[in-house]
Every structure is written in C-alpha cells, then in structure tokens.
Design a protein around this motif. Structure first.
Motif, PDB file in Angstrom:
ATOM      1  N   LYS A  17      54.441  46.613 -31.854  1.00 36.78           N
ATOM      2  CA  LYS A  17      55.308  47.687 -32.118  1.00 36.78           C
ATOM      3  C   LYS A  17      56.055  48.168 -30.910  1.00 36.78           C
ATOM      4  CE  LYS A  17      54.172  49.754 -36.085  1.00 36.78           C
ATOM      5  NZ  LYS A  17      53.236  50.272 -36.581  1.00 36.78           N
ATOM      6  N   LYS A  18      55.459  48.041 -29.811  1.00 35.59           N
ATOM      7  CA  LYS A  18      56.199  48.691 -28.505  1.00 35.59           C
ATOM      8  C   LYS A  18      57.281  47.892 -28.367  1.00 35.59           C
ATOM      9  CE  LYS A  18      53.587  50.641 -24.835  1.00 35.59           C
ATOM     10  NZ  LYS A  18      52.450  50.099 -24.047  1.00 35.59           N
ATOM     11  N   ASP A  19      57.237  46.477 -28.281  1.00 30.26           N
ATOM     12  CA  ASP A  19      58.212  45.570 -27.964  1.00 30.26           C
ATOM     13  C   ASP A  19      57.683  44.027 -28.596  1.00 30.26           C
ATOM     14  OD1 ASP A  19      59.934  43.767 -27.029  1.00 30.26           O
ATOM     15  OD2 ASP A  19      59.952  44.579 -24.861  1.00 30.26           O
ATOM     16  N   TYR A  20      58.290  43.717 -29.720  1.00 27.37           N
ATOM     17  CA  TYR A  20      57.825  42.672 -30.397  1.00 27.37           C
ATOM     18  C   TYR A  20      57.992  41.328 -29.765  1.00 27.37           C
ATOM     19  CZ  TYR A  20      62.134  41.725 -32.771  1.00 27.37           C
ATOM     20  OH  TYR A  20      63.377  41.180 -33.076  1.00 27.37           O
ATOM     21  N   LYS A  21      59.246  41.285 -29.052  1.00 26.97           N
ATOM     22  CA  LYS A  21      59.772  40.248 -28.274  1.00 26.97           C
ATOM     23  C   LYS A  21      58.893  40.007 -27.091  1.00 26.97           C
ATOM     24  CE  LYS A  21      64.504  40.961 -29.169  1.00 26.97           C
ATOM     25  NZ  LYS A  21      65.645  41.677 -28.584  1.00 26.97           N
ATOM     26  N   GLY A  23      46.248  41.412 -47.281  1.00 27.31           N
ATOM     27  CA  GLY A  23      46.269  42.467 -46.419  1.00 27.31           C
ATOM     28  C   GLY A  23      47.769  42.616 -45.856  1.00 27.31           C
ATOM     29  N   LEU A  24      47.812  42.774 -44.529  1.00 26.16           N
ATOM     30  CA  LEU A  24      48.983  43.151 -43.647  1.00 26.16           C
ATOM     31  C   LEU A  24      49.571  42.050 -43.135  1.00 26.16           C
ATOM     32  CD1 LEU A  24      47.416  46.151 -41.972  1.00 26.16           C
ATOM     33  CD2 LEU A  24      48.408  46.262 -43.990  1.00 26.16           C
ATOM     34  N   PRO A  25      51.057  42.223 -42.877  1.00 26.27           N
ATOM     35  CA  PRO A  25      51.630  41.013 -42.041  1.00 26.27           C
ATOM     36  C   PRO A  25      51.056  40.821 -40.575  1.00 26.27           C
ATOM     37  CG  PRO A  25      53.010  42.471 -42.874  1.00 26.27           C
ATOM     38  CD  PRO A  25      51.883  42.966 -42.975  1.00 26.27           C
ATOM     39  N   PHE A  26      51.304  39.653 -39.952  1.00 27.72           N
ATOM     40  CA  PHE A  26      50.803  39.370 -38.478  1.00 27.72           C
ATOM     41  C   PHE A  26      51.666  40.448 -37.570  1.00 27.72           C
ATOM     42  CE2 PHE A  26      50.918  37.215 -34.555  1.00 27.72           C
ATOM     43  CZ  PHE A  26      49.549  36.656 -34.471  1.00 27.72           C
ATOM     44  N   PRO A  27      50.710  41.005 -36.433  1.00 27.69           N
ATOM     45  CA  PRO A  27      51.738  41.901 -35.947  1.00 27.69           C
ATOM     46  C   PRO A  27      53.227  41.456 -35.416  1.00 27.69           C
ATOM     47  CG  PRO A  27      49.355  41.772 -35.100  1.00 27.69           C
ATOM     48  CD  PRO A  27      49.564  40.585 -36.164  1.00 27.69           C
ATOM     49  N   GLY A  28      54.200  42.372 -35.312  1.00 25.87           N
ATOM     50  CA  GLY A  28      55.268  42.021 -34.789  1.00 25.87           C
ATOM     51  C   GLY A  28      56.367  41.554 -36.071  1.00 25.87           C
ATOM     52  N   ILE A  29      55.760  41.358 -37.236  1.00 27.66           N
ATOM     53  CA  ILE A  29      56.467  41.027 -38.501  1.00 27.66           C
ATOM     54  C   ILE A  29      56.295  42.165 -39.402  1.00 27.66           C
ATOM     55  CG2 ILE A  29      56.530  39.562 -40.083  1.00 27.66           C
ATOM     56  CD1 ILE A  29      55.444  37.491 -38.527  1.00 27.66           C
ATOM     57  N   LYS A  39      61.400  41.551 -42.590  1.00 25.39           N
ATOM     58  CA  LYS A  39      62.796  42.244 -42.017  1.00 25.39           C
ATOM     59  C   LYS A  39      62.634  41.682 -40.556  1.00 25.39           C
ATOM     60  CE  LYS A  39      62.185  46.584 -43.130  1.00 25.39           C
ATOM     61  NZ  LYS A  39      61.802  48.084 -43.637  1.00 25.39           N
ATOM     62  N   THR A  40      61.902  41.347 -39.844  1.00 23.50           N
ATOM     63  CA  THR A  40      61.918  40.741 -38.563  1.00 23.50           C
ATOM     64  C   THR A  40      61.806  39.470 -38.203  1.00 23.50           C
ATOM     65  OG1 THR A  40      59.516  41.524 -38.520  1.00 23.50           O
ATOM     66  CG2 THR A  40      61.123  42.686 -36.992  1.00 23.50           C
ATOM     67  N   PRO A  41      62.651  38.876 -37.387  1.00 22.10           N
ATOM     68  CA  PRO A  41      62.537  37.364 -36.923  1.00 22.10           C
ATOM     69  C   PRO A  41      61.328  37.116 -36.252  1.00 22.10           C
ATOM     70  CG  PRO A  41      64.141  38.510 -35.505  1.00 22.10           C
ATOM     71  CD  PRO A  41      63.718  39.416 -36.533  1.00 22.10           C
ATOM     72  N   TRP A  42      60.694  35.973 -36.478  1.00 24.17           N
ATOM     73  CA  TRP A  42      59.532  35.455 -35.865  1.00 24.17           C
ATOM     74  C   TRP A  42      59.751  34.154 -35.423  1.00 24.17           C
ATOM     75  CZ3 TRP A  42      61.138  35.559 -40.802  1.00 24.17           C
ATOM     76  CH2 TRP A  42      60.954  34.312 -41.631  1.00 24.17           C
TER      77      TRP A  42
END
Ligand code: WTA
Length: 630
Positions: free
Chosen positions: A34-38, A436-442, A465-468
């Motif tokens: 969450k802080k910085d997914y990149k 459940g939930l998406p992988f962290p960062g997604i 919503k986020t690129p992976w």
C-alpha cells in the motif's frame, strides 16, 4: 485481520501449516504494498537474477501498453535452471514424472539444464533466432518442459498448443504465429488409448504452410509418417555433436516476449496472449512462493496441462523459479481406477496439490473410499483453479483430501493475468467458494453497468485497477483488439470478462463469465470456436453455441444448428456433427446436445442473442428482448 468478526462460514488453517507458512500475516505485505506497490514488486524482483538491473520499475507512459522493469536484462530460463546450479539445488530433483502406463522419470536441476541446453542447440542449428515463434504440440511428457525452457533460453517465443486440441485449432495457431518449427510427440496416452498427435499434426500441416522443420518426440512408439527433409526424431537430434551441453543463452530485455498462448475470447478467432521474460517471471515466482507456499523440501503437483496457462505458470515456471520439485503426471485422473491420483500423492509424498473443481466433483462422485485407502498426510496445501468452486466440493476437498488440516487456496486468475490475482494466503481465514482478497499491490473492484462501484453484496463486473508485473502485454498481431477487448469497457481499468460480488469482509465471490467464453471442465472455450467448426460442415448453414450449467463439468455445450436447404436433422447427423467438432477443435469442445432449429434469435443488426438461447435452455425468463429482430 481477525477471523472472529467475519460473516458467513469460515474455516481456518491448522497450527502446523500456519507455523510453517512463508507469510504469517498478510497484513505485513499489504501494508508494504500500500505504501508503494512499485517498490513492493521491485523488492520481489530482487530475489531473482538480472544481468542488468532495471532503470524504471513501471513505465505507464503508453497506457494500456504497460511496461515493467524497463532497461532490465534477464532470462527466465536462466533463473529456472542456471541460477540453481551453484547451490545445493544442483542435485535436487527439478522434475518427477509418471507416465500413464506407470513408467517413471526424474531429472535433477543439473540434468534438466543439460537437456535444455542440448535441445536449445538443436533449435539454434535449425536457424531459430531470438523472437522466432516455435509451436509445441505434445502430451504431458518431460520433453514439453525441456522444449519450453530451450525456447526461452535462446529467446524464441514458444506457442504451446494443448494436446487435446485437434486439426483446425492447431492449424489456426501455427498459421497465426507463423511458426517455422513444430515440436510434436508421436502420440500421447489417455485412458489407455493413444492420441495420434503426429497424425493430427500432419493433417494440420497440410492446411498451414509455414512450418519447415518438425521435431518428433517418440513417446508411444506407434508408426508415424516421417516426411524426409522436414521431420526429424528428437532423440536422434539431441545425440548429434551440435547438441552439446553448453549453450550460450540469450540475454533478454525484461520486455522481450517469452511466449504467446492462444485463448478463446468473446468473438472470432482465438487471441494470442503475449507474456514477457521479466514481469511474468516476477509474478509467477511470487505467487508460487506466497500463495501456494512452495518451500525447499516440498514436492509440488499441479495437475493442469502445460498447454494451458495454469501449466505454464504452475507446472513449469513458478516451481522452477523457486528451485522447487515439480511433479507431472501424463494421464487421465480416473485411469485405471479412481484412486490413481491419491495413489501418486502417497507414492511421491506430494506436499502441495493444485487442481480444478471439476476434477474434485468428479472424484466426489466415486465416494470417499477411494481416497481413504491412501495415506495423504504428506499434504500441506491444497489449491483450486479454473472456475468457481462450490462450497460442497470445497468442503469435501478440505475434509476428505486435506483431512481438515490443509488450507484450500482458491486462486482466481486468467491466461491474461499470467499469475494468481485473488486467493487466500495459507494463514488467512477461508470461506468456501470465495478466493478472498487480491494479492498485495493489486486493487480490484466490482462495477455496475455505468462503471460506478456496485457496492457491497451486489453483483457486477469485475475489474482490475492497478497494473501488475505479469499482465498481458498485448495480443500478438493485434494491439488494437487488445485495447478494445480489455481496456475500453471501463476506461482506465482492465475488464476481466467475469461477474462477481464483494461481501461485507471484502472477500470477492466470482460468479462466472459475462461474455461468450464457456468454461467446460475448467477448459476455456469460446462460442465462436464451436460455431465455426459447425459451419465448416457441409450440412450446416448457421450455428450458435452456449454453455449450460452442469453438476460436474461446471458447464456443458449446447449447440443450435440451422441446416442447409435439403438437409434433414437426424440422430446420425447429430453424431456426425459431434465427431466433426471433435476432429476440428478437439474432444473437449464436443456439445452435449445439438438441436436443429429453423431460426436463431438475433438482434436487428444480425447478432445472435445467445443469452436468449441460454435462458430458454435453462427454462428461465429471457429478460429484456426488446432488441430482438423476430
Ligand atoms: C475462470 C485459468 C472462479 C474465470 C487460470 C476466468 C475462475 C477464467 C477461477 C480464466 C476461480 C479461473 N474461481 N472462476 N478460482 N479461476 N476462473 O484463461 O471465469 O483459462 O475469467 O485461466 O476462468 O480462464 P483461463
């Protein structure tokens, strides 16, 4: 996340699994991402070998054509093999393989590396260069893995065609990819019979004109035609002096293509999904490690076929990137008896087992006794993939196969995503039927028709919503269609083609496809695949195919056919059409039912309204039919 407050039925992982798991608490990863997914992804990428580090983690200047780890140089085959050779893994088993007749082969990392190099040298000697496409058409035998890794080593782009596909499917894929080399097996074993892969390939090669060299792996030994100058035996080629154990690898840019994999979409011909060396490597490495919890001493079995994305990511690349031991079985699940799989779990001491709901439901049908005869206590993690798992099958899997101590990791993802997107970590509270939930960062969401968030507990369209890193880069040969198909329906977001709802705890419940993709026994087919096969038969004028829910297979295909003038519907014609589809597309595409009709419901612009046919087949109200022509 504390489990006590969760809604609905919740299960927990055993203490033992919890203590062992790589990830003790997903909150740690979530926070970091969450802080910085990149940076989160870059840290994971740092576990792997790069000949040159990337300049930029994510280049989103040409959306939706995202690029990851730009400027970086690597090679996925190097990371799967060479990277382990200077460690204790050199002598570790990379692959354990059992054939349907019961023959066994194993390969250490040292050996798999040698085999890969030898075959890579053969491909080079055939003039295969970086960027060239190579089609691979085989059953589940070790050479399919060597062939994929050999292509990747020299920068060739592999295009694996599932061995259950038939003449027209193979033709289309060879032609579209413009492959000059085809790697095929003489045949494969399925339920005690031989599937004549080379004969099917010969017929396809009469239709597709691009192939110059055919490499034939001898598996079954039945007689095959070897065309002089074109066809050569694998075992003879790898014994030639050119096939040395040393093969200079190609240093690949992170964004260089690794493979294309054809998959069915909404309309028309199968689409060639393109994945790259860098991002795909990072995504499959991470999810195999953190979701399926692959650990050093584990024996890992993914029962999929390398001809589908699940096999690419979780038989071949994910496990080998982690230095794991991957197990592959050639044959059919219930052959010769419905304990075959459980027998192998016991015999090989499998720790992680990853399969599809359709197989689980198939085994349930035979009762518990077949599994109970075997000691399955080596199992630590169970996985599910390919379609929604109904809670009843989930609980059977959890209780009977996992003995109530193994978490069921229900993984939602797609050919396009390359890696798992939604799944529980082994230590998460589990809800049967939800990943459940998406992988962290997604970040993902469920939207309504107008593109607004649908809100909790409301069915809508599932978007990302986020690129992976392991996201599909484009459709080979058709970047415009790539943009239209995935990025236009909800601008800025990737549209999955699935419907889903999100519950009060944020758990995502995937419901199914909202387009003309049909999931039969977890296999992805399109209405168009079946329809075009039907109209290629001389008796057929027009056709429509739909998926209808089925207890074990998830869906089965029903087809509606308008015959040409002078043709009469009959039982024998039905049989002939079913056989024709089997011959053109493959046995998995055979419809369960064919209905002869005079008319098909169409919109005024002439599009077949499959949803009306589906409602009718299920005895439901077809809903709004104001746009219907007649
Ligand atoms: C479906 C297979 C529910 C979904 C990896 C998706 C699932 C399509 C699940 C992609 C799951 C896959 N729960 N549905 N755990 N996994 N699907 O490309 O409809 O063959 O869009 O990739 O399978 O199929 P594909």
């Amino acid at each position: 996340m504390t489990g006590d407050k969760l809604t609905g039925e919740v299960f927990y992982t055993s203490e033992e699994t919890r203590n062992k798991a790589h990830i003790k608490d997903r909150a740690v990863l979530d926070l970091k991402a969450k802080k910085d997914y990149k940076k989160f992804w870059a840290d994971i990428a740092g576990d792997l070998h790069w000949f040159k580090k990337w300049d930029e983690i994510l280049d989103d200047s040409k959306k939706p054509f995202y690029k990851w780890f730009t400027g970086g140089e690597t090679n996925i085959s190097y990371n799967c093999l060479d990277r382990h050779l200077n460690t204790f893994r050199r002598n570790k088993l990379a692959l354990i393989w059992e054939g349907e007749p019961g023959d066994v082969r194993t390969m250490s990392y040292f050996r798999l590396h040698q085999e890969t190099c030898r075959f890579a040298n053969v491909l080079k000697s055939m003039g295969v260069n970086k960027g060239d496409r190579v089609t691979i058409y085989m059953g589940r035998i070790p050479e399919i893995i060597t062939a994929m890794l050999a292509c990747a080593r020299i920068g060739a782009v592999h295009s694996v065609v599932y061995g259950g596909f038939s003449v027209e499917s193979l033709t289309e894929r060879i032609e579209d990819s413009r492959s000059r080399v085809l790697i095929v097996a003489d045949g494969s074993y399925q339920r005690g019979k031989v599937v004549p892969l080379k004969d099917i390939a010969d017929e396809a090669l009469q239709r597709a004109g691009t192939v110059e060299h055919v490499v034939v792996v001898k598996r079954t030994g039945q007689p095959v035609l070897m065309e002089p100058g074109r066809d050569m035996w694998y075992h003879e080629l790898v014994s030639l002096p050119i096939a040395s154990h040393n093969c200079q690898l190609e240093v690949m840019s992170a964004e260089d293509p690794l493979f294309i994999l054809y998959t069915s979409g909404t309309t028309g011909k199968p689409k060639a999904i393109l994945h790259t060396h860098g991002g795909y490597m990072v995504g499959t490495y991470a999810t195999t490690r953190y979701y399926l919890d692959l650990q050093e001493e584990d024996r890992f079995w993914c029962s999929a076929d390398p001809g589908w994305i699940t096999g690419h990511s979780y038989i071949v690349y994910g496990p080998l990137l982690n230095g794991g031991t991957t197990f592959m079985y050639e044959g059919a699940p219930y052959h010769p008896y419905p304990n075959r799989w459980w027998q192998m779990i016991e015999k090989y001491g499998i720790n992680i087992f990853y399969t599809a709901p359709t197989a689980i439901r198939g085994f349930m049908r035979f009762g518990d006794a077949w599994a109970r005869r075997h000691n399955l206590t080596s199992l630590r993690i169970l996985g599910s993939v390919g379609e929604p798992i109904n809670p009843e099958a989930w609980k059977w899997y959890y209780n009977v196969i996992g003995n109530g101590k193994c978490p069921v990791i229900d993984t939602w993802w797609q050919t396009e995503t390359g890696m798992h997107m939604i799944a529980p970590f082994p230590t998460d509270p589990l809800k049967p039927g939800s990943g459940g939930l998406p992988f962290p960062g997604i970040e993902m969401d469920v939207l309504d028709e107008s593109g607004k968030p649908a809100g909790r507990n409301t069915e809508g369209y599932l978007v990302i919503k986020t690129p992976w890193p392991s996201m599909v880069r484009t459709l080979f040969n058709d970047p415009e269609k790539f943009r239209q198909q995935y990025w236009e329906r909800f601008p800025g977001y990737y549209f999955t083609g699935d419907s889903a709802r999100i519950d009060d705890d944020g758990y995502i419940w995937v419901i199914g496809r909202v387009d003309d993709v049909i999931k039969v026994s977890g296999y992805r087919l399109g209405s168009a695949d079946i329809e075009s096969a039907l109209v290629s038969h001389p008796a057929v004028a027009e056709a429509a195919a739909i998926g209808v829910p089925h207890d074990i297979k998830g869906n089965v295909i029903h087809a509606f056919v308008i015959l040409r003038d002078g043709q009469q519907g009959s039982e024998s014609l039905t049989g002939e059409l079913v056989k024709h589809i089997g011959h053109e597309v493959g046995p998995i595409a055979k419809p369960e039912k064919i209905e002869f009709v005079d008319k098909l419901p169409k919109t005024r612009s002439g599009k077949i309204m499959r949803r009306v046919l589906k409602a009718q087949a299920m005895g439901e109200d077809p809903g709004n039919i104001s746009t219907i022509e007649d």
